[in-house]
Design an enzyme around this catalytic site. Structure first.
Site, short mmCIF file in Angstrom:
data_model
loop_
_atom_site.label_atom_id
_atom_site.label_comp_id
_atom_site.label_asym_id
_atom_site.label_seq_id
_atom_site.Cartn_x
_atom_site.Cartn_y
_atom_site.Cartn_z
N GLU A 40 0.85 -1.19 0.00
CA GLU A 40 0.00 0.00 0.00
C GLU A 40 0.89 1.25 0.00
OE1 GLU A 40 -3.50 1.66 3.01
OE2 GLU A 40 -1.89 0.40 3.81
N LYS A 112 -9.37 1.11 -2.14
CA LYS A 112 -9.57 0.61 -0.78
C LYS A 112 -10.99 0.88 -0.28
CE LYS A 112 -7.18 0.76 3.72
NZ LYS A 112 -6.12 1.47 4.49
N CYS A 150 -4.57 -3.55 3.47
CA CYS A 150 -4.31 -3.24 4.86
C CYS A 150 -5.52 -3.45 5.78
CB CYS A 150 -3.77 -1.81 4.96
SG CYS A 150 -2.84 -1.45 6.47
#
Length: 260
Positions: A40, A112, A150
């Site tokens: 990321e 995301k 994440c």
């Protein structure tokens, strides 16, 4: 199949970050990897997400995306990396994973879904959530990869949706914020998502101090097949997608699911 995990210590110098990605992709290709995955915010990273992120954001076909495409094409290897993508809201960017094939073509882009508004952080102040929650997958050499980022790792239904979309491997590209028991949680959650869904999970992380490092590949039984430590580096690891059929025959949890 052999894939490589590129653990970075990215900063705000995008050109320097891209040079490191290029060097690591070259090493991964030389090691026979079909894919090199990076964390990321691989191309732009700070300890705290702030107002600079929207200012450096670019469309996927901007300079950063074109360079990632060139790296993949030049080394003949698929490349997955986190970048800061422009969004319709000029005050917020997308936190995006872009996957490029060995020919440089864009295979997939994942924005995301679960933003890190936790542990004193407010990612959503400067980052926009994905406009859709549809699972994002892509195919490479007969293997299907699912993308997540994440904080998504803490939401099991997302991994489940990627499994249901046919993923054999989840790429969890991350900048896992350090803190109490965070490394233990990182390792536990990667193994849990692998066990729950009977698939492989590669957690590719930024190195300390911004993150916890410990990038690793977990197998469908929760075993660690390969792992980096705390320092930046690249590690190639082999896995056998055909093993999933045997594991799923022994533990047919996907067909036995009942939501309470």
């Amino acid at each position: 199949m052999r894939i490589a995990m590129g653990q970075l210590a990215s900063g705000t110098d995008t050109a320097a970050n891209l040079r490191t990605i290029d060097a690591y992709a070259a090493r991964a290709a030389a090691d026979g990897a079909a894919l090199a995955a990076f964390p990321e915010y691989a191309t732009y990273e700070k300890k705290m997400i702030d107002s600079t992120f929207p200012t450096v954001a670019q469309p996927l076909d901007g300079e950063v995306g074109r360079e990632l495409s060139r790296i993949a094409r030049h080394h003949g290897i698929a490349v997955v990396a986190g970048l800061v993508e422009s969004s319709p809201d000029p005050s917020r960017a997308y936190n995006t994973l872009a996957a490029f094939g060995p020919d440089g073509a864009l295979l997939a882009a994942y924005r995301k879904i679960h933003l890190f508004d936790a542990q004193g952080f407010r990612e959503s102040d400067y980052v926009a959530p994905a406009p859709t929650t549809d699972p994002v997958v892509f195919d490479l050499d007969g293997v299907r990869f699912g993308l997540m980022t994440c904080y998504d790792l803490r939401f099991p239904r997302q991994a489940e949706a990627l499994s249901d979309a046919g993923a054999h491997v989840l790429l969890a590209c991350s900048s896992w914020v350090p803190g109490e028991l965070k490394t233990k949680q990182w390792r536990t959650l990667l193994a849990a998502r692998a066990i729950e869904n009977s698939l492989f999970v590669a957690g590719i992380c930024q190195a300390p101090p911004v993150s916890v490092g410990n990038s690793l590949l977990a197998g469908p039984m929760g075993d660690v097949l390969a792992e980096l430590g705390l320092e930046p580096g690249v590690l190639a690891a082999d896995f056998a997608p055909e093993e999933l059929a045997s594991v799923r025959a022994h533990f047919p949890t996907r067909s036995q699911r009942r939501y309470l």
